[in-house]
Design a protein around this motif. Sequence first.
Motif, PDB file in Angstrom:
ATOM      1  N   TYR A   9       0.825  -1.324   0.033  1.00 23.27           N
ATOM      2  CA  TYR A   9      -0.108  -0.216   0.013  1.00 23.27           C
ATOM      3  C   TYR A   9       0.821   1.251  -0.108  1.00 23.27           C
ATOM      4  O   TYR A   9       1.880   1.279   0.624  1.00 23.27           O
ATOM      5  CB  TYR A   9      -0.688  -0.007   1.386  1.00 23.27           C
ATOM      6  N   ASP A  13      -2.249   8.004   3.459  1.00 21.94           N
ATOM      7  CA  ASP A  13      -2.836   7.350   4.675  1.00 21.94           C
ATOM      8  C   ASP A  13      -2.083   6.057   4.994  1.00 21.94           C
ATOM      9  O   ASP A  13      -2.339   5.537   5.995  1.00 21.94           O
ATOM     10  CB  ASP A  13      -4.070   6.792   4.058  1.00 21.94           C
ATOM     11  N   TYR A  14      -1.152   5.624   4.263  1.00 23.18           N
ATOM     12  CA  TYR A  14      -0.174   4.532   4.607  1.00 23.18           C
ATOM     13  C   TYR A  14       1.247   5.064   4.774  1.00 23.18           C
ATOM     14  O   TYR A  14       1.804   4.477   5.738  1.00 23.18           O
ATOM     15  CB  TYR A  14      -0.166   3.450   3.455  1.00 23.18           C
ATOM     16  N   ARG A  81      -4.027   6.021  11.243  1.00 26.85           N
ATOM     17  CA  ARG A  81      -4.141   6.647   9.493  1.00 26.85           C
ATOM     18  C   ARG A  81      -4.366   5.474   8.536  1.00 26.85           C
ATOM     19  O   ARG A  81      -5.441   5.352   7.835  1.00 26.85           O
ATOM     20  CB  ARG A  81      -3.362   7.647   9.015  1.00 26.85           C
ATOM     21  N   ALA A  82      -3.433   4.235   8.926  1.00 28.74           N
ATOM     22  CA  ALA A  82      -3.658   3.187   7.813  1.00 28.74           C
ATOM     23  C   ALA A  82      -4.731   2.223   8.294  1.00 28.74           C
ATOM     24  O   ALA A  82      -5.428   1.587   7.548  1.00 28.74           O
ATOM     25  CB  ALA A  82      -2.337   2.215   8.207  1.00 28.74           C
ATOM     26  N   ILE A  84      -7.626   3.220   9.465  1.00 25.26           N
ATOM     27  CA  ILE A  84      -9.054   3.729   8.987  1.00 25.26           C
ATOM     28  C   ILE A  84      -9.028   3.555   7.525  1.00 25.26           C
ATOM     29  O   ILE A  84     -10.293   3.007   7.023  1.00 25.26           O
ATOM     30  CB  ILE A  84      -8.904   5.267   9.088  1.00 25.26           C
ATOM     31  N   LYS A  85      -8.038   3.699   6.787  1.00 24.97           N
ATOM     32  CA  LYS A  85      -8.300   3.551   5.448  1.00 24.97           C
ATOM     33  C   LYS A  85      -7.984   2.093   4.960  1.00 24.97           C
ATOM     34  O   LYS A  85      -8.927   1.702   4.171  1.00 24.97           O
ATOM     35  CB  LYS A  85      -6.984   4.181   4.690  1.00 24.97           C
ATOM     36  N   LYS A  88     -11.457  -0.040   4.708  1.00 27.35           N
ATOM     37  CA  LYS A  88     -12.276   0.220   3.605  1.00 27.35           C
ATOM     38  C   LYS A  88     -11.914  -0.453   2.309  1.00 27.35           C
ATOM     39  O   LYS A  88     -12.581  -0.470   1.147  1.00 27.35           O
ATOM     40  CB  LYS A  88     -12.503   1.566   3.228  1.00 27.35           C
ATOM     41  N   GLU A  89     -10.605  -0.863   2.349  1.00 31.29           N
ATOM     42  CA  GLU A  89     -10.051  -1.427   1.307  1.00 31.29           C
ATOM     43  C   GLU A  89     -10.758  -2.820   0.778  1.00 31.29           C
ATOM     44  O   GLU A  89     -10.714  -3.976   1.664  1.00 31.29           O
ATOM     45  CB  GLU A  89      -8.287  -1.820   1.536  1.00 31.29           C
TER      46      GLU A  89
END
Length: 133
Positions: A9, A13-14, A81-82, A84-85, A88-89
């Motif tokens: 990723y 966000d990552y 951050r990671a 949260i994102k 949704k992946e």
Amino acid sequence: PSAPRFFRYEGPDYDPSPEVLSRIRSTLDRESDANGKAEFFGEALLYWDLLEHPLRTHDAAAASLFVVPALPQLDPDSASRAAIKLAKEPTWQRRRGEDHLVACTHWQCAGLLKDLFWMVALPGLTVALERNA
């Protein structure tokens, strides 16, 4: 048969912030393993090694392993951050993270990774914690 491919990723966000990456590079330029400081940068070294690794694919559909490049001991907000994102992946949702890897060698990984630790640890991955004697 061909070797398994991994997807790493990337994006704000990552990845750690540019300031954090700059600070890490600066420290690594000044320090060496001889004085015992570089041991704390294992994840950072892995971070850079995997950027151009020959088994890396930019096509998530071609990957059998997914690498989350959070560096929580160097960028404390990166894990949040990671997480949260990542939730949704589609690649995460497909197997609930069983095929995802987060590298953390710090003795307080669970606390540093926060929600991301539990997202990765609970679906069935083996998490090894070593206590210094």
